[in-house]
Scaffold this motif. Structure first.
Motif, PDB file in Angstrom:
ATOM      1  N   LEU A 120      37.888  32.017  42.444  1.00 47.47           N
ATOM      2  CA  LEU A 120      37.356  33.352  42.160  1.00 47.47           C
ATOM      3  C   LEU A 120      38.309  34.461  42.593  1.00 47.47           C
ATOM      4  N   SER A 121      39.113  34.213  43.623  1.00 45.02           N
ATOM      5  CA  SER A 121      40.025  35.247  44.107  1.00 45.02           C
ATOM      6  C   SER A 121      41.186  35.500  43.148  1.00 45.02           C
ATOM      7  N   ARG A 122      41.337  34.672  42.116  1.00 46.89           N
ATOM      8  CA  ARG A 122      42.367  34.919  41.105  1.00 46.89           C
ATOM      9  C   ARG A 122      41.990  36.089  40.197  1.00 46.89           C
ATOM     10  N   TYR A 123      40.715  36.444  40.218  1.00 41.85           N
ATOM     11  CA  TYR A 123      40.232  37.572  39.428  1.00 41.85           C
ATOM     12  C   TYR A 123      40.052  38.789  40.345  1.00 41.85           C
ATOM     13  N   ASP A 124      39.854  39.955  39.737  1.00 42.32           N
ATOM     14  CA  ASP A 124      39.469  41.161  40.475  1.00 42.32           C
ATOM     15  C   ASP A 124      37.962  41.358  40.330  1.00 42.32           C
ATOM     16  N   LEU A 125      37.202  40.395  40.813  1.00 42.88           N
ATOM     17  CA  LEU A 125      35.766  40.394  40.605  1.00 42.88           C
ATOM     18  C   LEU A 125      35.053  41.411  41.488  1.00 42.88           C
ATOM     19  N   ASP A 126      34.043  42.029  40.931  1.00 43.98           N
ATOM     20  CA  ASP A 126      33.098  42.802  41.720  1.00 43.98           C
ATOM     21  C   ASP A 126      32.051  41.854  42.305  1.00 43.98           C
ATOM     22  N   GLU A 127      31.404  42.288  43.370  1.00 44.13           N
ATOM     23  CA  GLU A 127      30.303  41.506  43.917  1.00 44.13           C
ATOM     24  C   GLU A 127      29.166  41.406  42.897  1.00 44.13           C
ATOM     25  N   ARG A 128      28.455  40.306  42.930  1.00 45.21           N
ATOM     26  CA  ARG A 128      27.213  40.154  42.166  1.00 45.21           C
ATOM     27  C   ARG A 128      26.082  40.331  43.176  1.00 45.21           C
ATOM     28  N   LYS A 129      25.449  41.488  43.146  1.00 45.05           N
ATOM     29  CA  LYS A 129      24.523  41.869  44.211  1.00 45.05           C
ATOM     30  C   LYS A 129      23.077  41.497  43.879  1.00 45.05           C
TER      31      LYS A 129
END
Length: 263
Positions: A105-114
């Protein structure tokens, strides 16, 4: 102040304190507890984790509370019932720490899924042989996924005689949910802004279905208001979730155990 007067004042203070506490707790009913919740995440390379949780299986006054759901019954005739409900959606969340600690997952610039706070209506009916059916429609009111979910559940409570001083109460729940595309895409999709250079293309999750299975066994200790319980809650999503590059399948598993007090 004389010793007798001091003792009298102390007894009065204790009595007032007890009255204040009993007045506060009097509307409470059911089992109020502290639990340990163990979740096996649907997201890739996210390890299982255990967190503490306050769980209530009961209510307070006119408000009923069922773990992450709460509401108020505005109609009940012995066969049909209807409620205004709220629901805290937490089982498909993804934190910043989980993203940063995942090699995938850290390979992406993901936002949190809250977590999302949802509100809506549910209607239920008593069925033969101890079963109940319940239909609910829930809309996000917290501006997280900004969409809706519908569900149909069947559930029952059984008393199991296992040779203990009191029976074990088993709650069995089976159901299906229909998630909107907006809900699935918020938790399991990948937006263009989350893609780094050289990464795969965006992923848009479609509307989809999930199946739910829940089993909770509870036991009230003999001559006591203390209760213990253990349970599981599984969600199996369809391909709209399992095809996401963020997930390793479509199954979310939760196991929990706790101890609490019956009011």
């Amino acid at each position: 102040m004389t010793l007798i007067a001091a003792i009298a004042l102390q007894q009065t203070a204790v009595a007032e304190s007890n009255y204040s506490w009993s007045s506060f707790t009097e509307p409470a009913y059911g089992l109020w507890s502290l639990a340990a919740n163990h979740r096996i995440s649907v997201f890739r390379d996210v390890p299982t984790h255990t967190t503490p949780a306050l769980l209530v299986f009961g209510g307070y006054g006119s408000v009923f509370i069922e773990a992450n759901r709460f509401g108020h019954n505005f109609y009940r005739d012995g066969t049909w019932f209807a409620s205004a409900v709220g629901n805290l959606r937490t089982h498909s969340t993804l934190s910043r720490q989980q993203i940063d600690n995942s090699d995938v997952l850290s390979r992406y610039d993901l936002d949190e899924r809250k977590a999302a706070l949802e509100a809506g209506l549910q209607v239920g009916r008593r069925l033969p042989h101890g079963w109940f059916a319940r239909f609910a429609w829930l809309q996000d009111v917290s501006q997280r996924h900004r969409s809706s979910e519908t569900e149909l559940l069947l559930y029952r409570r059984d008393e199991l005689d296992l040779g203990l001083p009191r029976p074990v109460i088993l709650l069995s729940v089976a159901g299906v949910q229909r998630q909107s595309a907006g809900l699935n895409n918020y938790y399991f999709g990948i937006d263009k802004k989350e893609i780094r250079e050289g990464q795969p293309s965006v992923y848009r999750a479609d509307a989809g279905w999930s199946a739910e299975l829940e089993l909770i066994a509870s036991y009230r200790l003999r001559n006591s208001d203390v209760g213990v319980y253990a349970g599981l809650r599984h969600y199996q999503y369809d391909q709209s979730v399992s095809d996401s590059p963020l997930t390793h399948g479509g199954l979310i598993q939760q196991y929990f155990t706790g101890v609490g007090w019956y009011f």
